[in-house]
Motif scaffolding. Structure first.
Motif, short mmCIF file in Angstrom:
data_model
loop_
_atom_site.label_atom_id
_atom_site.label_comp_id
_atom_site.label_asym_id
_atom_site.label_seq_id
_atom_site.Cartn_x
_atom_site.Cartn_y
_atom_site.Cartn_z
N ARG A 2 0.83 -1.21 0.00
CA ARG A 2 0.00 0.00 0.00
C ARG A 2 0.87 1.26 0.00
NH1 ARG A 2 -5.07 -1.85 3.90
NH2 ARG A 2 -6.33 -2.61 2.18
N HIS A 3 0.49 2.19 -0.87
CA HIS A 3 1.24 3.44 -1.02
C HIS A 3 0.48 4.57 -0.34
CE1 HIS A 3 2.33 6.89 -4.00
NE2 HIS A 3 3.12 6.93 -2.96
N VAL A 4 1.20 5.31 0.51
CA VAL A 4 0.59 6.43 1.23
C VAL A 4 1.42 7.70 0.99
CG1 VAL A 4 -0.04 7.33 3.52
CG2 VAL A 4 -0.29 4.89 3.04
N ILE A 5 0.74 8.78 0.68
CA ILE A 5 1.39 10.09 0.59
C ILE A 5 1.19 10.81 1.92
CG2 ILE A 5 1.23 12.40 -0.46
CD1 ILE A 5 0.47 11.08 -3.10
N GLU A 19 8.51 7.70 8.82
CA GLU A 19 9.39 6.60 9.26
C GLU A 19 8.56 5.47 9.89
OE1 GLU A 19 13.13 7.87 10.60
OE2 GLU A 19 13.85 5.82 10.83
N GLY A 20 7.53 5.86 10.64
CA GLY A 20 6.67 4.85 11.26
C GLY A 20 5.93 4.04 10.21
N LEU A 21 5.45 4.69 9.17
CA LEU A 21 4.70 3.98 8.12
C LEU A 21 5.63 3.12 7.26
CD1 LEU A 21 2.06 6.70 7.12
CD2 LEU A 21 1.80 4.77 8.70
N LEU A 22 6.87 3.59 7.04
CA LEU A 22 7.85 2.75 6.33
C LEU A 22 8.12 1.48 7.14
CD1 LEU A 22 10.31 5.53 5.07
CD2 LEU A 22 9.13 3.88 3.58
N ALA A 23 8.27 1.65 8.47
CA ALA A 23 8.52 0.49 9.34
C ALA A 23 7.34 -0.47 9.33
CB ALA A 23 8.81 0.96 10.76
N ASP A 24 6.13 0.07 9.12
CA ASP A 24 4.93 -0.78 9.07
C ASP A 24 4.80 -1.52 7.74
OD1 ASP A 24 4.26 0.22 11.52
OD2 ASP A 24 2.65 1.52 10.82
N GLY A 25 5.64 -1.16 6.76
CA GLY A 25 5.59 -1.86 5.47
C GLY A 25 4.81 -1.13 4.39
N TYR A 26 4.52 0.16 4.59
CA TYR A 26 3.91 0.94 3.52
C TYR A 26 4.99 1.46 2.59
CZ TYR A 26 -0.50 1.31 6.18
OH TYR A 26 -1.67 1.05 6.85
N TYR A 51 11.53 2.12 -0.96
CA TYR A 51 10.08 2.31 -0.81
C TYR A 51 9.74 3.74 -0.41
CZ TYR A 51 10.64 -2.63 -0.93
OH TYR A 51 11.02 -3.89 -1.33
N PHE A 52 10.72 4.64 -0.58
CA PHE A 52 10.55 6.01 -0.11
C PHE A 52 10.80 6.99 -1.25
CE2 PHE A 52 12.52 9.86 1.83
CZ PHE A 52 11.36 10.34 2.42
N PHE A 53 9.88 7.98 -1.39
CA PHE A 53 9.98 8.97 -2.46
C PHE A 53 9.77 10.36 -1.86
CE2 PHE A 53 7.70 11.63 -5.58
CZ PHE A 53 8.58 11.61 -6.66
N TRP A 54 10.66 11.29 -2.18
CA TRP A 54 10.51 12.69 -1.78
C TRP A 54 10.62 13.58 -3.02
CZ3 TRP A 54 13.63 16.94 -2.61
CH2 TRP A 54 13.27 18.12 -1.95
N GLN A 55 9.80 14.62 -3.07
CA GLN A 55 9.95 15.63 -4.12
C GLN A 55 9.58 16.98 -3.51
OE1 GLN A 55 8.77 14.74 -8.29
NE2 GLN A 55 7.46 16.55 -8.15
N LEU A 81 -2.41 4.19 -5.27
CA LEU A 81 -2.43 5.08 -4.10
C LEU A 81 -3.51 4.62 -3.13
CD1 LEU A 81 -1.32 7.65 -2.74
CD2 LEU A 81 -3.05 8.95 -3.97
N TRP A 82 -3.10 4.28 -1.94
CA TRP A 82 -4.04 3.85 -0.90
C TRP A 82 -4.46 5.00 0.00
CZ3 TRP A 82 -7.57 0.77 0.85
CH2 TRP A 82 -7.85 0.70 2.21
#
Ligand SMILES: NC(=O)c1ccc[n+]([C@@H]2O[C@H](COP(=O)([O-])OP(=O)(O)OC[C@H]3O[C@@H](n4cnc5c(N)ncnc54)[C@H](OP(=O)(O)O)[C@@H]3O)[C@@H](O)[C@H]2O)c1
Length: 249
Positions: A2-5, A19-26, A51-55, A81-82
């Motif tokens: 699942r992808h979250v912005i 960081e918390g959501l990356l650790a959760d597997g998003y 699994y991380f994107f910044w712009q 996008l979830w």
């Protein structure tokens, strides 16, 4: 996956959320105006980096918002996008009679218009997904108890956050049939850069009036966001969840 912005992930609440959501597997995308060391660290992180994107994106500028969401969704590929967490925000204190109009405009533009622009761009993507692909979606808007309670010297900020709560309720009705939920999370006072302008005596007074006897920390807010993103929250929409240790009860 699942992808979250999450908007405004460069510091404060947003940094803890991403960081918390990356650790959760998003899969997580974020934007801010400036890149911080924290963003660079996550980009280079052996586990989270892929699994991380910044712009860079100025929330409040509709063209930049559309371009950021388009780039994030293209990066996520088949994950679509979830969720969207509208977290980017600014606060500026001052008595209204002497508060510059340009400051009120900036606060409303970033906190309220920016939230609307992001939700518009994200919901367009969510609505274009087949319901079976992603089972609806989640929009979480970070407001504030100041939107419902008010606070001396924060009238424009309060108006922006009250607007966010009203926006969540209306959009929840609009998107509900597609199983996209829209909720507000309204923190009380959280110890971040934004609340650092409060004096020690103001902080002491706030803690003294709080039934749970402390300020919220970033994890308290992250946990509410986690819940709203989860399948367990699928029947909850149009709500404002207050996380303030009971100060506004
Ligand atoms: N801290 C509290 O006590 C508290 C309480 C209730 C609600 N909240 C709400 O929680 C959210 C996060 O607050 P925080 O305390 O973490 O604030 P913060 O530490 O000041 O961080 C704000 C984040 O938003 C980004 N941002 C600000 N304006 C932006 C714009 N125009 N475009 C893109 N990004 C922008 C900032 O990055 P750049 O500056 O680089 O753009 C930063 O990443 C806000 O919506 C705030 O109103 C905070």
């Amino acid at each position: 996956m699942r992808h979250v912005i999450v908007t405004g992930g460069s510091r404060g609440l947003g940094a803890v959320m991403i960081e918390g959501l990356l650790a959760d597997g998003y899969r997580v995308s974020t934007c801010s105006r400036k890149k911080t060391d924290n963003i660079a660290r996550l980009e280079a992180h052996p586990e989270y980096g892929p699994y991380f994107f910044w712009q860079a994106c100025e929330v409040g500028e509709a063209d930049q918002v559309d371009a950021f969401v388009e780039a994030a969704v293209a990066w996520a590929g088949d994950d679509g996008l979830w969720g969207l967490v509208n977290n980017a925000g600014v606060a500026q204190a001052g008595i209204l009679a002497s508060f510059p109009n340009v400051e009120s405009e900036r606060i409303i533009k970033i906190n309220l218009l920016g939230t609307i622009q992001m939700a518009r761009a994200a919901s367009k993507v969510m609505l274009a997904q087949k319901p079976s692909e992603n089972q609806g979606g989640r929009i979480i808007n970070i407001s504030s108890i100041i939107g419902t309670r008010g606070y001396n010297g924060l009238s424009a900020y309060s108006a922006s956050k009250a607007g966010v709560d009203g926006f969540s309720r209306a959009l929840a009705r609009e998107l509900g049939r597609r199983q996209i939920t829209v909720n507000s999370v309204a923190p009380g006072y959280v110890a971040t850069e934004m609340s650092s302008t409060l004096s020690p005596s103001q902080l002491k007074q706030i803690v003294g009036r709080t039934p749970l006897g402390r300020l919220a920390d970033e994890d308290d807010i992250l946990n509410a966001v986690r819940f709203f993103l989860s399948d367990g929250a699928r029947m909850i929409t149009g709500q404002t969840l207050i996380i303030d240790g009971g100060i506004s009860t």
